[in-house]
Design a protein around this motif. Structure first.
Motif, PDB file in Angstrom:
ATOM      1  N   UNK A 161       0.847  -1.189   0.000  1.00 62.04           N
ATOM      2  CA  UNK A 161       0.000   0.000   0.000  1.00 62.04           C
ATOM      3  C   UNK A 161       0.885   1.241   0.000  1.00 62.04           C
ATOM      4  N   UNK A 162       0.451   2.252  -0.717  1.00 60.24           N
ATOM      5  CA  UNK A 162       1.206   3.494  -0.769  1.00 60.24           C
ATOM      6  C   UNK A 162       2.270   3.524  -1.838  1.00 60.24           C
ATOM      7  N   UNK A 163       2.292   2.534  -2.738  1.00 64.29           N
ATOM      8  CA  UNK A 163       3.274   2.506  -3.817  1.00 64.29           C
ATOM      9  C   UNK A 163       2.540   2.390  -5.148  1.00 64.29           C
ATOM     10  N   UNK A 164       2.809   3.313  -6.061  1.00 64.79           N
ATOM     11  CA  UNK A 164       2.223   3.283  -7.394  1.00 64.79           C
ATOM     12  C   UNK A 164       3.315   3.204  -8.448  1.00 64.79           C
ATOM     13  N   UNK A 165       3.082   2.386  -9.494  1.00 68.21           N
ATOM     14  CA  UNK A 165       4.069   2.207 -10.559  1.00 68.21           C
ATOM     15  C   UNK A 165       3.378   2.398 -11.907  1.00 68.21           C
ATOM     16  N   UNK A 166       4.023   3.139 -12.799  1.00 64.98           N
ATOM     17  CA  UNK A 166       3.484   3.362 -14.136  1.00 64.98           C
ATOM     18  C   UNK A 166       4.636   3.495 -15.117  1.00 64.98           C
ATOM     19  N   UNK A 167       4.444   3.010 -16.348  1.00 65.18           N
ATOM     20  CA  UNK A 167       5.504   3.095 -17.360  1.00 65.18           C
ATOM     21  C   UNK A 167       4.899   3.127 -18.756  1.00 65.18           C
ATOM     22  N   UNK A 168       5.660   3.665 -19.683  1.00 65.00           N
ATOM     23  CA  UNK A 168       5.238   3.751 -21.077  1.00 65.00           C
ATOM     24  C   UNK A 168       6.494   3.824 -21.939  1.00 65.00           C
ATOM     25  N   UNK A 182       2.486   4.126   3.592  1.00 70.84           N
ATOM     26  CA  UNK A 182       3.412   3.003   3.748  1.00 70.84           C
ATOM     27  C   UNK A 182       3.703   2.711   5.211  1.00 70.84           C
ATOM     28  N   UNK A 183       3.714   3.744   6.049  1.00 67.96           N
ATOM     29  CA  UNK A 183       3.989   3.541   7.484  1.00 67.96           C
ATOM     30  C   UNK A 183       2.904   2.715   8.152  1.00 67.96           C
TER      31      UNK A 183
END
Length: 583
Positions: free
Chosen positions: A296-303, A573-574
């Motif tokens: 939770x609290x982590x987002x990932x995106x790529x292109x 995240x904490x």
């Protein structure tokens, strides 16, 4: 009396035959001499054979019992250790590193505090040091790669394109989520995992037994198919000879001959792609790397982005990484982006090897305790980067490396520290204050030009590349480093940032595709705006939307390079039990 002509001919033939025999005999005799040297050479003094006991004899005539006879070795043979390496200490960080192994601490000099950075202070273990006069032991020769293997140009599509660390399909799992966002079947969805080949491929069509059934008259009975390519580690879309065509981001992927009913060529899918079947049914593509759970609290995106001249997608060479908690190490986590050049092989290898080394180093209680006590992991990060560089064998491929290590101490405060090579970057915001966690290693950077000048081979005015590369520090590219000592793999390591429970903090890690078009200040502003606008709901989905918002900005500004973004929200995240200590 005249000599008959026939007699003269016979004499001439006989003389010629004798001459040939003489020459043949002479050459044979000469060969024998070469094969069997004269006795003068044979009576040369015979070398004295070196006995094993002579090799094991001390260098100086001192009592062997006064000295340790143990060999120095890194990373002992314990279960679960990463790939074994032979490390030359001259190639490591200028600071001495101390790494624990099976109940003991590897030798290292006591490190002093430099500036505000606390260096891990590890006591010497004299039992492991090499003392003058200690026994010289004969060790087996290292298994160096043959010249043909070492300098063979590797192609990303090779089965073993990662040098000495072959990648396996089950190392990098991926989850594909499809959702119909437009058309008569709006709202239906389908998910598949690369680790379950029995559930693949995914068939898209109008009638069963298609895996995703779209009630659209423009969709063929069996319209398109999506499968996992274990060699390229990519999801691929292929048109199955549909009547109304298949489009990926508005680009046709079906067979060019209309109505031919021939299958099209496979097209690689990326996170955020839009698939159009016919004219009205549109599907969104979400791809999540599943080598580890994204907390939770982590987002990932790529292109991969699109080449402006050709309009075709660029080959994707970015690898994003998240591991929370770090394997075998409670209350530690790692996030990283590795941007390849010359292929994605080095990036994939580093994304696998670097976490292994960090996890192995920190799995030793003494090392982990010292990091948490001193609130600093600079030596651990440097040592892990050094071991990773020594492990990979990529002569003509390289990659940047930006790794953000986080951990919680005994007081449940969070700490973050970053190490990097190249031009991927990390920026943090703590209580509204922007903190640059990385250093730019492009040749045009002032700090990098100053470092190169210290090697004694300064760059000329206006010179912006070394051997065609705009980077001076990276993983891999071993051939270039052998030819030009100005290339380096020594990472920059930031100071550790403390994040208390009262702090509001987040981090953005991204490849240079983002930083080429926006500043760190703008990236922080986009995150703040995204956090304010996000709706309540799943924290992971909310973080992913923030990461996508930052990525969209790079896309709208028409960046010309692969772009990957990782957003780390420390506020959430904490509270994630997968990494933070339990209250």
């Amino acid at each position: 009396m005249a000599v008959p002509p026939l007699l003269l001919v016979a004499v001439a033939v006989a003389a010629l035959s004798i001459l040939v025999l003489v020459v043949f005999a002479f050459r044979r005799c000469r060969r024998r001499r070469q094969r069997h040297p004269l006795q003068a050479a044979a009576v040369a003094p015979t070398p004295v054979a070196v006995q094993d006991e002579d090799i094991d004899r001390p260098l100086l005539s001192e009592n062997q019992s006064d000295h340790s006879r143990q060999n120095i070795s890194f990373l002992g043979s314990s279960v679960g250790e990463p790939s074994k390496i032979q490390t030359n200490r001259s190639n490591t960080s200028p600071r001495s590193h101390a790494i624990a192994d099976t109940g003991r601490i590897y030798p290292a000099e006591c490190c002093v505090t430099q500036g505000e950075t606390h260096v891990i202070n590890v006591e010497n273990d004299t039992s492991e040091e090499f003392q003058l006069g200690s026994t010289l032991r004969r060790t087996p020769p290292p298994k160096w790669p043959t010249p043909d293997q070492k300098h063979r140009r590797r192609v990303s599509g090779d089965d073993n394109h990662n040098g000495s660390v072959p990648l396996k399909d089950n190392t990098y799992h991926s989850r594909l989520d499809l959702e119909v966002i437009a058309g008569p079947s709006h709202g239906i969805s389908c998910s598949r995992q690369s680790s379950r080949p029995s559930m693949l491929p995914i068939t898209l069509g109008r009638v069963p037994p298609s895996d995703l059934v779209l009630k659209d008259s423009e969709v063929s009975g069996k319209h398109a198919q999506i499968n996992w390519n274990g060699k390229t580690l990519k999801w691929e879309l292929v048109d199955m000879g549909s009547l109304n065509g298949t489009f990926l981001n508005s680009q046709a992927v079906h067979h060019p001959s209309a109505g031919s009913r021939h299958w099209g060529e496979p097209a690689e899918l990326a996170h955020g792609d839009i698939i159009t079947l016919g004219t009205s049914s549109k599907l969104s593509v979400q791809i999540l790397l599943q080598n580890q759970r994204v907390p939770a609290g982590v987002g990932m995106a790529s292109d991969p982005m699109v080449a402006r001249r050709s309009g075709k997608k660029l080959p994707m060479e970015d690898i994003s990484f998240c591991q929370c908690p770090l394997q075998g190490v409670e209350h530690f986590g790692l996030f990283g982006i590795f941007d390849g050049h010359g292929g994605d092989g080095a990036a994939k290898a580093v994304s696998k090897i670097l976490p292994e080394h960090l996890g192995y180093i920190l799995s030793h209680p003494e090392t982990k305790e010292r990091v948490q006590s001193y609130s600093d992991a600079s030596d651990v990060l440097r040592y892990a980067f050094t071991l990773t560089e020594d492990t990979i064998d990529h002569q003509y491929e390289g990659c940047t490396g930006t790794a953000l290590l986080i951990w919680f101490d005994q007081n449940k405060d969070c700490f973050a520290q970053c190490a990097n090579l190249g031009d991927s970057a990390c920026v943090m915001s703590v209580n509204g204050k922007t903190i640059d966690m990385t250093e730019d290693h492009r040749v045009t950077s002032a700090t990098e030009r100053a470092r190169i000048a210290r090697t004694g081979q300064p760059l000329r005015d206006g010179e912006a590349r070394l051997s065609g590369l705009n980077l001076a520090r990276m993983f891999g590219d071993k051939f270039l480093k052998e030819q030009d000592p100005r290339f380096s793999s020594e990472p920059y390591v930031s100071q550790a940032v403390r994040i208390t429970k009262a702090c509001t903090a987040f981090a953005v890690i991204a490849s240079d595709g983002l930083w080429d078009v926006i500043s760190t200040k703008r990236a922080v502003q986009l995150v703040v705006e995204g956090k304010e606008r996000r709706s309540s709901g799943d924290a992971t989905s909310a973080a992913a939307r923030v990461a996508s918002r930052v990525l969209d900005e790079a896309r709208s500004l028409r960046t010309k390079d692969n772009t990957s973004v990782i957003f780390v929200d420390f506020d959430v995240l904490r509270r994630d039990p997968c990494i933070s200590p339990v209250d």
